[in-house]
Design an enzyme around this catalytic site. Sequence first.
Site, PDB file in Angstrom:
ATOM      1  N   GLU A  21      -4.806   7.717  -2.677  1.00  0.00           N
ATOM      2  CA  GLU A  21      -5.326   6.417  -2.242  1.00  0.00           C
ATOM      3  C   GLU A  21      -5.698   5.539  -3.425  1.00  0.00           C
ATOM      4  O   GLU A  21      -5.662   4.308  -3.327  1.00  0.00           O
ATOM      5  CB  GLU A  21      -6.524   6.607  -1.303  1.00  0.00           C
ATOM      6  CG  GLU A  21      -6.132   7.087   0.084  1.00  0.00           C
ATOM      7  CD  GLU A  21      -5.151   6.159   0.804  1.00  0.00           C
ATOM      8  OE1 GLU A  21      -5.303   4.930   0.724  1.00  0.00           O
ATOM      9  OE2 GLU A  21      -4.211   6.682   1.420  1.00  0.00           O
ATOM     10  N   HIS A  25       0.831  -1.204   0.000  1.00  0.00           N
ATOM     11  CA  HIS A  25       0.000   0.000   0.000  1.00  0.00           C
ATOM     12  C   HIS A  25       0.876   1.269   0.000  1.00  0.00           C
ATOM     13  O   HIS A  25       0.736   2.131  -0.870  1.00  0.00           O
ATOM     14  CB  HIS A  25      -0.918  -0.011   1.234  1.00  0.00           C
ATOM     15  CG  HIS A  25      -1.766   1.211   1.375  1.00  0.00           C
ATOM     16  ND1 HIS A  25      -3.074   1.259   0.957  1.00  0.00           N
ATOM     17  CD2 HIS A  25      -1.497   2.438   1.881  1.00  0.00           C
ATOM     18  CE1 HIS A  25      -3.565   2.458   1.198  1.00  0.00           C
ATOM     19  NE2 HIS A  25      -2.627   3.206   1.767  1.00  0.00           N
ATOM     20  N   GLU A  26       1.795   1.332   0.970  1.00  0.00           N
ATOM     21  CA  GLU A  26       2.654   2.519   1.057  1.00  0.00           C
ATOM     22  C   GLU A  26       3.578   2.601  -0.159  1.00  0.00           C
ATOM     23  O   GLU A  26       3.901   3.688  -0.628  1.00  0.00           O
ATOM     24  CB  GLU A  26       3.459   2.522   2.364  1.00  0.00           C
ATOM     25  CG  GLU A  26       2.623   2.465   3.654  1.00  0.00           C
ATOM     26  CD  GLU A  26       1.561   3.550   3.772  1.00  0.00           C
ATOM     27  OE1 GLU A  26       1.757   4.647   3.201  1.00  0.00           O
ATOM     28  OE2 GLU A  26       0.522   3.292   4.419  1.00  0.00           O
ATOM     29  N   HIS A  36       1.849   4.499  -2.770  1.00  0.00           N
ATOM     30  CA  HIS A  36       1.961   5.956  -2.566  1.00  0.00           C
ATOM     31  C   HIS A  36       3.325   6.444  -3.068  1.00  0.00           C
ATOM     32  O   HIS A  36       3.424   7.478  -3.730  1.00  0.00           O
ATOM     33  CB  HIS A  36       1.866   6.286  -1.070  1.00  0.00           C
ATOM     34  CG  HIS A  36       0.473   6.259  -0.509  1.00  0.00           C
ATOM     35  ND1 HIS A  36      -0.551   7.016  -1.025  1.00  0.00           N
ATOM     36  CD2 HIS A  36      -0.046   5.592   0.555  1.00  0.00           C
ATOM     37  CE1 HIS A  36      -1.657   6.801  -0.296  1.00  0.00           C
ATOM     38  NE2 HIS A  36      -1.376   5.941   0.655  1.00  0.00           N
TER      39      HIS A  36
HETATM   40 ZN   LIG Z   1      -2.705   5.291   2.100  1.00  0.00          ZN
END
Ligand SMILES: [Zn+2]
Length: 499
Positions: free
Chosen positions: A294, A264-265, A268
């Site tokens: 997101e 997830h990170e 980003h």
């Molecule tokens: Zn996030």
Amino acid sequence: MDINTAKQALRELQLKMYAYNYASAIVYLDAATVAPKNTSEGRGVAMSVLSGETHKLFCNDEVGELLTFLTEHKDELSDIERRETEVLKRSYDRQTKIPLDVVMEYSKLGVEADDAWHRAKETSDFELFRPYLEKIVEYQKMFAGYYDPTKKPYDALLDTYERGMNTEILDRYFDKVRSAIVPLLAATQAAPEIDDSFLYKYYPVEKQKEFNDRLMEVMGIDRGYCTIGETEHPFTTGTDNRHARITTHYYPEAPSFAMYSTIHEGGHALYELGGDDKYRYTCLAGGVSMGVHESQSRFYENIVGRSEGFTKFIFPKFKEMFPEQLEGVTADMFYHAVNKAQPSLIRTEADELTYSLHIMIRYELEKRIIAGELAVKDIPGEWNRMYKEYLGIDVPSDKEGCLQDSHWSGGSFGYFPSYSLGSAYGAQMLAKMRETVDVDGALAKGDIAPITAWLRERIHRHASFLEPADVVRNACEAEFDPTFYTDYLTKKFTKLYNL
Ligand SMILES: [Zn+2]
């Protein structure tokens, strides 16, 4: 003032802002990762001075005059300079409405509140955090009035995270999401339960770290520009398109938490690192909004990381590293286990299907808190009541309830909806991507490159040059439509559970 002097001043201003923001980001990162636990007082003073200086650098009459001059001469500016002026002018108009002493007081409160929240969460004692949260809510309402007094306060706050977003759109959005997810979740709970017990055995942290390094490699994250650290609550920060930092959290008996928070990170970070060099050191560097951010992180986490192809590609490596824990487990069992749908307490551990229900609860609460319809002292009771209503579960403690997220201690009211919107944007991007990319074929080979190339071309490289709605329109060649998200979930979980 002549136009060339003004353009030069615009460049110098942005370069200084970059440097100040760089310093703040590193102090924040240090506080969250390796700073000794009793050092928050001195850091609070330093951050307060730094944020005051950052405010003074930007919020002064000279900058106001410069931006007005550039706005009046926009025909003489390049596309990039015009967009920089537009973005800075909007930010200037918003920030100059807030007096400097208020900004400094609020920054100091932020440090104290963060400390109180950590202690409150540790001891599951909401009362410890309550007075700080009450002050933060009052500041947030005051800020909303400064940002846009013509809007409802919560709408003004939502707009700061996702320009153009408001409660009217979100009420409709969550209605649609709820009407799709609730029956789908009920159907999965009536189906035979997926066995994920092998993901709750002891997995040594050192070996988990090694596996997460492999994940970052598969994702194509260049470690020369992005490192990984450890925090209680994973996050991504960065200074420019050549420097990102991600954090994760290792649980010895739940390795999938670190795996998926890293992916997830990492999503980003790829967005931040994918920005075009022409925006470096300017206000256009970095992601345009929380929702679009997101959309990228959740694209990698769920659409890539929890896909059948990717899980089956990565499983042999996982099993090679943890042969005892995974004895008798197949790639198909792993794919099912990481997608198990189950009502749960903790948002960051929620599965892909129930995730938006967690967000809905926070959205409903924030809307009422900021509207003055719900007192801070009543948050725990309401939180627990809504978890029972939407997810059918009892919340045993505030630590596992309303104290679980760091967002409110950081004053991020209006941020939560972007997590859910991001998933919905991502599903629509996937549908468009499938027209030109063999997504399933790429995932099965563990070859993320064509997927990242598509996202980079259509989203990442534009950094903040386009508005959030324009990013979605540009990438998908259509207006935002949440039906792609509900269709995606329905198709995926119907197949996964043989419904
Ligand atoms: Zn996030």
